[in-house]
Write an enzyme that holds these catalytic residues in place. Structure first.
Site, PDB file in Angstrom:
ATOM      1  N   TYR D 141       0.870  -1.179   0.000  1.00  0.00           N
ATOM      2  CA  TYR D 141       0.000   0.000   0.000  1.00  0.00           C
ATOM      3  C   TYR D 141       0.908   1.231   0.000  1.00  0.00           C
ATOM      4  O   TYR D 141       1.573   1.520   0.986  1.00  0.00           O
ATOM      5  CB  TYR D 141      -0.865  -0.064   1.259  1.00  0.00           C
ATOM      6  N   LYS D 169      -1.583  -1.457  -3.934  1.00  0.00           N
ATOM      7  CA  LYS D 169      -2.566  -0.400  -3.972  1.00  0.00           C
ATOM      8  C   LYS D 169      -1.810   0.906  -3.902  1.00  0.00           C
ATOM      9  O   LYS D 169      -1.134   1.189  -2.912  1.00  0.00           O
ATOM     10  CB  LYS D 169      -3.535  -0.490  -2.788  1.00  0.00           C
TER      11      LYS D 169
END
Lengths: 307, 307, 307, 307
Positions: D141, D169
């Site tokens: 992330y 992400k």
């Protein structure tokens, strides 16, 4: 002064031309002529000189004036000619713009003064004063990485209402910003929004940009024109294919050196290797030396540009 | 060319003179004469023109040349004269330095080119090239807030070995940096380290700085000279007392506007109110308007400077 | 709960204690006892646990609770004990503070929540809510390098009026900020201002700070106490001499690694080599390996601390 | 533990669910159930809890555990469930991941520890250690705005080779970064790249992203699913039309407050007004008060979402 052939809004690929140099204070006159023909031969929609890619702030004023004169003469109205007049001194900006107008340029391009940071109201007041004395229509130039000052969307909105201001060149590399600007300006379709970074050409044109001011078009003008045309036609398969080439150029030719200067060094080195013009770079930078030069040569031999 | 009266290292208060203007392109000649006498009357140890406080990047070249000529003539060797030659164009920097030398200046002051950011090796190479063509000894000028480029301690160390480079003016506002530089340079006592921010004058001189390049000395030169002298004499009670006045000036006169320009606007406004010179400020800024002017007037009436 | 021995304002050297660990989840209990005695033996004026130097955010909650319990028991009121309760979760902060109060801590120390950035009004509201539920007096902790949120001087002013808030620990490394805060708080002499960075201890105490929260006092507590005392006594020659030692420690022990973690790694490595406690560091960092360890060993053998 | 229904790569819209709260320490259980059904009813391809939009760092651990348990039970394998386990404490991250695995989650999502900044080698080593103890596949992330640490493309490349790491992400809002990552990962089509900012959903999917983790899908899940599907089908006219709606949401609902918290406040306020769940926000923020609430109500009544 020629009648301007500037469309409203300006659309398409407007390469930010590098400035061919023999040494710190001498234009590569022959290289300049070849470069202009090389670029115009690719079908571009305009030409922008004395921007960041043109090393404008690094050049002496004498050299800038000579470049304006020679470029304008050779372009000779075939495409709109935009001239960067950004300067930390108001008076020097106006002088550059007046000379450009006399030589037949079609528009001026202006980023905020880049030594002192301004607040947005100070910036708006400054640009208001500039437009009053400017003999040319104006493109705003958002380049926070070099100027430290970001043109807020609200600032662009206010300035887009000034009759003399006809567009924005945005080099913030920020698509969130672009989408916001594009939405805010929807009532003003004559105001052009062009993006600098070529890696964002595909998506920005698909989603409403008027075109690109892409440094890579110094080397491969037809590639960027083809990508622009495909995006306008919504031919996604072609867009994706050409976009990958653009990203490949960015990840090879622009990624060879270690500093922010690697884009400029890569473009000039490639143009030198392609035989278009000299690769001299003005202070505070210097051209690529042999090891990097060999890397660029290898990249050039591997990239297939056939559009 | 006069024989230079520059001591090694340069020590004391070297005010960065503001540039008195009547309008965008016109020196306030009378104000300039009064300002120089006002500053020199305070017992300062040098004078620095065309720095950040001098709005150098905002001035046309013609105006910069005129300022060098007039200031040098009037100072007439009474104190060392330092001239800022920072420019994004190498050639324009050298031209400014040559003219300054001809007019009798004692040293040049140079910050990194401020449009393109450089890597530290690029910066070192650039300054090396400058020193080769420079007819004057050089002070480095670390001003990352305006230039975006920080001169790393290791860079300063390397450059301090160049015979033509005689000192550093540091305006980073970073005392951690100062202590590191000071420790690294301990073998080179002839290399001057002067700090720009006047709020740091007291502590920096107590802990080894050679002096200050303090904008407030345009208004109150004797205050900064007295603080410098107290610090040199380790008279802490006086240092603390005068330091508080300096901080008071900073928190009033420099804190009236909303942007980074408030320091410059405050100094010029105060000098105007004191009857020393015109308070015109060049683009992209403008002088304080009436409401701020009244605030500055009130501050001036409350600050007691009697050193 | 013991009666607090906290003076108003808190003055002197309050070391931010490192957390001795055997591994990721195990306190070095023996090392902890030795470390506390080592630090208190240097004559310090307080002890601060679970701050940045204490790696608080990297520790599991179980471990933090154990550390509070053991430290409080061993300090046993000899000096004021401050406990860092900074957390991104309001509820976890309050739980930590309640446990600390039960164990006999004298004050809590709180930096802004460090995942989401807050606006200043949001920060003020947040701290207001915290103080309502806090069973201990509170020190504000300005640590923008880790929290991203800077406590503006105006924010500190507002919060300094809250009865439960008794001081500020500022680790911004910004002396301009300190001078402004100091001037703004002159009507509130009971509000303590302590600085984190030890390189700024000398000048901050000379110019009005109440003391220092200096990581180096884990290794050499008496050095920082001596420097503090000299500054309070305005004994400049001693201040300058000891300040140079502090800077030497910073430029050697703290400058061995390449990242921000080098300060923490250097202190723990030195304490390990000095036989005080284990040098294990929790994730995302790791202790120095052999090459850096040898460098630290050499520095330790060269630094003469005899105060 | 259920058999995971996670496809490689994960494709589509994976909303980062907000956490419905009644107060600082109490889940809005009824609201949670309605919200999950509301989101799943829009045809999304996964669900991500305890991310930035889920206010994870602001919640107590007890509350986080309860949320995992309840959400997993209710989702019950209908779509893949991703759980954010980002924490400054390694041990707390692993505990969260273990509990999530036991409850039937399909993958963990991990951003860098966000108090101490790490160098890239430190970050790689840290994530390597995490993966060894993690009972779930992992999504990286990238969220530099909150963590201060940017995952360099080279770091992502190295980590993408770890068998347990199955995707990224990216919430950097940087399309230049995305294009570079996409090109570097072309040999690894099983590694998913999903973008956080919904304003970039259209262009990223057109140019190679696997999907979006879009906060707006809490309110209007079918809109984002429709935009994703149109982009996959290269139906540009629909993409452009739906993209405009997404930008409209961003420029209204997300732009009402003054701080970074306005996105979260806007989404929760809208969900409250839509009758889905409570709009309470945990410290350091607070829900919109009446004036902003009225603005959001007006926006909601004007936005036509009918996909």
């Amino acid at each position: 002064m020629r009648k301007s052939n500037l469309m409203r809004p300006l659309k398409g690929i407007v390469p930010p031309m590098i400035t061919p140099l023999l040494d710190r204070d001498t234009l590569d006159v022959e290289g300049l002529e070849k470069l202009i023909e090389h670029i115009l031969g690719g079908g571009v929609h305009g030409l922008f000189i004395l921007g960041t890619t043109g090393e404008a702030p690094s050049l002496s004023y004498d050299l800038r004036y000579e470049l304006i004169k020679r470029t304008s003469k050779q372009v000779n109205g075939r495409v709109p000619l935009l001239v960067g007049v950004t300067d930390t001194s108001f008076s020097e900006s106006i002088k550059l713009a007046r000379f450009s107008a006399e030589q037949g340029a079609d528009a001026a391009v202006l980023a905020p003064p880049y030594y002192f940071s301004q607040g947005q109201p100070e910036l708006i007041e400054y640009i208001g004063h500039v437009t009053k004395e400017l003999p040319l229509p104006l493109f705003l130039y958002n380049m926070p990485g070099c100027t430290k000052v970001h043109m807020d969307p609200e600032t662009v909105m206010i300035l887009s209402e000034y009759p003399r201001i006809i567009g924005l060149k945005d080099s913030s590399c920020d698509m969130m910003y672009f989408h916001k600007i594009r939405a805010m300006l929807k009532q003003n379709p004559e105001f052009a929004v062009l993006l600098g970074p070529e890696e964002l050409l595909a998506e920005s044109v698909l989603l409403g940009a008027d075109g690109g001011v892409n440094g890579g078009a110094n080397m491969f003008p037809s590639l960027y024109v083809a990508l622009y045309n495909a995006a306008v036609k919504k031919d996604i398969d072609t867009v994706v294919e050409l976009h990958k080439k653009v990203v490949q150029i960015s990840m090879t030719i622009y990624s060879t050196g270690r500093y922010g200067s690697s884009v400029l060094k890569g473009i000039k080195c490639a143009l030198g290797l392609m035989g278009v013009c000299n690769d001299f770079i003005s202070e505070p930078f210097h051209r690529f030396r042999d090891p990097e030069r060999e890397i660029i040569r290898k990249f050039l031999s591997e990239i297939k540009i056939d559009v």
